[in-house]
Write an enzyme that holds these catalytic residues in place. Structure first.
Site, mmCIF file in Angstrom:
data_model
loop_
_atom_site.group_PDB
_atom_site.id
_atom_site.type_symbol
_atom_site.label_atom_id
_atom_site.label_comp_id
_atom_site.label_asym_id
_atom_site.label_seq_id
_atom_site.Cartn_x
_atom_site.Cartn_y
_atom_site.Cartn_z
ATOM 1 N N ASP A 1 -13.121 -31.394 5.391
ATOM 2 C CA ASP A 1 -14.463 -31.413 4.821
ATOM 3 C C ASP A 1 -14.435 -32.407 3.665
ATOM 4 O OD1 ASP A 1 -17.115 -30.762 4.196
ATOM 5 O OD2 ASP A 1 -16.481 -29.192 2.812
ATOM 6 N N ASP B 1 -14.943 -25.497 0.211
ATOM 7 C CA ASP B 1 -14.533 -26.703 0.945
ATOM 8 C C ASP B 1 -13.402 -26.391 1.925
ATOM 9 O OD1 ASP B 1 -16.200 -28.706 -0.679
ATOM 10 O OD2 ASP B 1 -15.052 -27.634 -2.203
ATOM 11 N N GLU C 1 -16.097 -33.485 9.223
ATOM 12 C CA GLU C 1 -17.534 -33.224 9.226
ATOM 13 C C GLU C 1 -18.294 -34.521 8.975
ATOM 14 O OE1 GLU C 1 -19.923 -29.477 7.851
ATOM 15 O OE2 GLU C 1 -19.509 -30.739 6.110
#
Length: 175
Positions: A16, A148, A76
């Site tokens: 992420d 995260d 992502e």
């Protein structure tokens, strides 16, 4: 006597990306079974210049890659917001997050935030608490210390469920 087919164990790194905190999560997938291996975040000092922060992200992810030796990675996709400068900086962090596994010869898949939430929770607009609750169910040993790291585990889970479709799409376009 019939021997059951051997299901290969696949180690997946979910990332992420972020300039303040880049979350990472490593799981193993064997068929439909998932196992938690580790998670955390790379947190460069906010006082560093942008280039130094990007380097810190790269070095942190390189350490994770060296320690866990994943076979595949997933990142992502960037959520574009109204602040163009912030989006561009996030894109740079995302570029580093994609570069690190690529430098280890690892393929990198990309997933939209809504696809990650829909895969893990069942709803594309789920909130972070819903994602965390489902993570606890899917990976009972996981104790992510930051949102995260939790998001990174969700990205890894998404890749475990969608990786064959992603590989097929790459073959179709000739990559």
């Amino acid at each position: 006597m019939v021997t059951p087919p051997i299901r290969p164990v696949l180690r997946i790194l979910g990332i992420d990306p972020g300039l303040r905190r880049t979350g990472w999560g490593v799981i193993e997938a064997e068929g439909n079974q998932l196992r938690f291996l580790g998670c955390g975040s790379v947190e460069p000092n906010d006082d560093l210049p942008l280039a130094s922060r990007l380097l810190a992200i790269h070095e942190g992810l390189a350490g994770v890659l060296g320690d866990y030796r994943p076979a595949e990675a997933a990142v992502e996709q960037t959520f574009v917001n109204k602040d163009g400068v912030a989006t561009l900086k996030l894109g740079q962090a995302r570029g580093v997050a994609m570069l690190a596994p690529a430098m280890f010869g690892i393929s990198v898949a990309e997933y939209a935030p809504n696809q990650v939430k829909k895969t893990v929770v069942g709803a594309g607009h789920a909130d972070k608490n819903q994602v965390l609750v489902m993570l606890k169910m899917l990976l009972p040993k996981a104790e992510p210390q930051s949102p995260d790291a939790a998001d990174a585990l969700a990205i890894a889970i998404t890749h475990a469920h969608h990786r064959q479709g992603a590989a097929l799409r790459l073959k179709v376009v000739g990559i």
